[in-house]
Write a protein that holds these residues in place. Structure first.
Motif, PDB file in Angstrom:
ATOM      1  N   LEU A 152       0.257  -0.021  -4.140  1.00 18.39           N
ATOM      2  CA  LEU A 152       1.573   0.456  -3.739  1.00 18.39           C
ATOM      3  C   LEU A 152       2.590   0.283  -4.860  1.00 18.39           C
ATOM      4  N   ALA A 153       2.482  -0.824  -5.589  1.00 21.67           N
ATOM      5  CA  ALA A 153       3.393  -1.033  -6.714  1.00 21.67           C
ATOM      6  C   ALA A 153       3.226   0.067  -7.764  1.00 21.67           C
ATOM      7  N   LYS A 154       1.976   0.418  -8.040  1.00 21.66           N
ATOM      8  CA  LYS A 154       1.708   1.478  -9.016  1.00 21.66           C
ATOM      9  C   LYS A 154       2.294   2.811  -8.561  1.00 21.66           C
ATOM     10  N   GLU A 163      10.006   2.868   0.440  1.00 20.73           N
ATOM     11  CA  GLU A 163       9.600   2.309   1.731  1.00 20.73           C
ATOM     12  C   GLU A 163       8.150   2.635   2.084  1.00 20.73           C
ATOM     13  N   LEU A 164       7.417   3.258   1.163  1.00 20.34           N
ATOM     14  CA  LEU A 164       6.022   3.628   1.433  1.00 20.34           C
ATOM     15  C   LEU A 164       5.203   2.405   1.834  1.00 20.34           C
ATOM     16  N   ASP A 165       4.455   2.522   2.936  1.00 17.50           N
ATOM     17  CA  ASP A 165       3.577   1.434   3.358  1.00 17.50           C
ATOM     18  C   ASP A 165       2.131   1.928   3.406  1.00 17.50           C
ATOM     19  N   LEU A 166       1.208   0.986   3.635  1.00 21.26           N
ATOM     20  CA  LEU A 166      -0.213   1.323   3.593  1.00 21.26           C
ATOM     21  C   LEU A 166      -0.617   2.305   4.685  1.00 21.26           C
ATOM     22  N   ILE A 209       4.469  11.535   0.151  1.00 20.24           N
ATOM     23  CA  ILE A 209       4.873  10.165  -0.215  1.00 20.24           C
ATOM     24  C   ILE A 209       5.933  10.118  -1.296  1.00 20.24           C
ATOM     25  N   SER A 210       6.324  11.244  -1.857  1.00 23.59           N
ATOM     26  CA  SER A 210       7.292  11.251  -2.951  1.00 23.59           C
ATOM     27  C   SER A 210       8.685  10.850  -2.471  1.00 23.59           C
ATOM     28  N   ALA A 211       9.424  10.240  -3.388  1.00 27.16           N
ATOM     29  CA  ALA A 211      10.800   9.839  -3.073  1.00 27.16           C
ATOM     30  C   ALA A 211      11.688  11.072  -2.961  1.00 27.16           C
TER      31      ALA A 211
END
Length: 211
Positions: A152-154, A163-166, A209-211
């Motif tokens: 997630l960090a990458k 705010e992306l989560d698994l 998932i993009s900001a």
């Protein structure tokens, strides 16, 4: 059978230092469970296909379900980036969100493809077997700390939503990969352009998932 890193289950199994009879039973179970289903396959059929006696099966596996778990556990453990230092290390080669996602889509789809029989069994048993669901959720739970910290960090460093989560990532990524795998396995008449299709899946994930 403690090795965790492999690409193809059949190849990995042949390299394990276990009795030939046990290998034969595992491969026979893999073939027949995928072709006929778990419930539609008897231990007598597995023994006949493996060229061994039923006594040999029960020498190594107390029950048919124990055989099923012995086949599926290595696959489950390796589908997610669990213990996969090589997988996570490769992410460092990419410096943009499209590159990271394209790698993940292609890498995990090819793993599915290389182990298509085992995943066919896994997907069918996930719906009916509490033992398989328990094992799968256990592996996912053990994977989360590593994935949260590194994967997630990458992604966030390269433009994913803060705010992306698994759960969101798995839903966007693995859901599409599994559907595409099932289409190609069970509806082969649908013409597929793998490179184009995987690029399309990656693009859809990036948008999700993009900001």
């Amino acid at each position: 059978m403690n090795e965790n890193i492999f690409t193809n289950y059949r190849t990995w199994l042949t390299e394990q230092k276990i009795p030939n009879g046990k290998k034969a039973v595992l491969l026979s179970g893999l073939n027949l469970f995928a072709q006929q289903g778990y419930d539609g396959t008897s231990t007598a059929q597995i023994a006949d296909n493996a060229g061994v006696s039923q006594a040999t099966i029960f020498k190594y596996f107390k029950t048919k379900q124990a055989l099923l778990l012995a086949i599926l556990q290595p696959i489950i453990e390796n589908f997610f980036p669990l213990y996969r230092d090589d997988f996570l290390d490769q992410l460092n080669k990419f410096n943009s969100l499209p590159q990271v996602i394209q790698f993940m889509v292609t890498n995990r789809y090819h793993f599915l493809q290389e182990n298509s029989d085992a995943f066919t069994i896994l997907l069918s048993q996930f719906l009916t077997s509490e033992a398989i669901r328990t094992l799968l959720f256990k592996i996912i739970g053990e994977s989360m700390p590593m994935i949260s910290k590194e994967l997630l960090a990458k992604l966030k460093e390269n433009g994913a939503r803060p705010e992306l989560d698994l759960i969101t990532l798995f839903r966007a990524l693995f859901g599409q990969i599994v559907i595409y795998f099932l289409q190609n396995r069970f509806i082969p008449k649908i013409q597929a352009d793998e490179d184009k299709d995987l690029k399309l899946i990656a693009d859809q994930v990036i948008r999700a998932i993009s900001a």
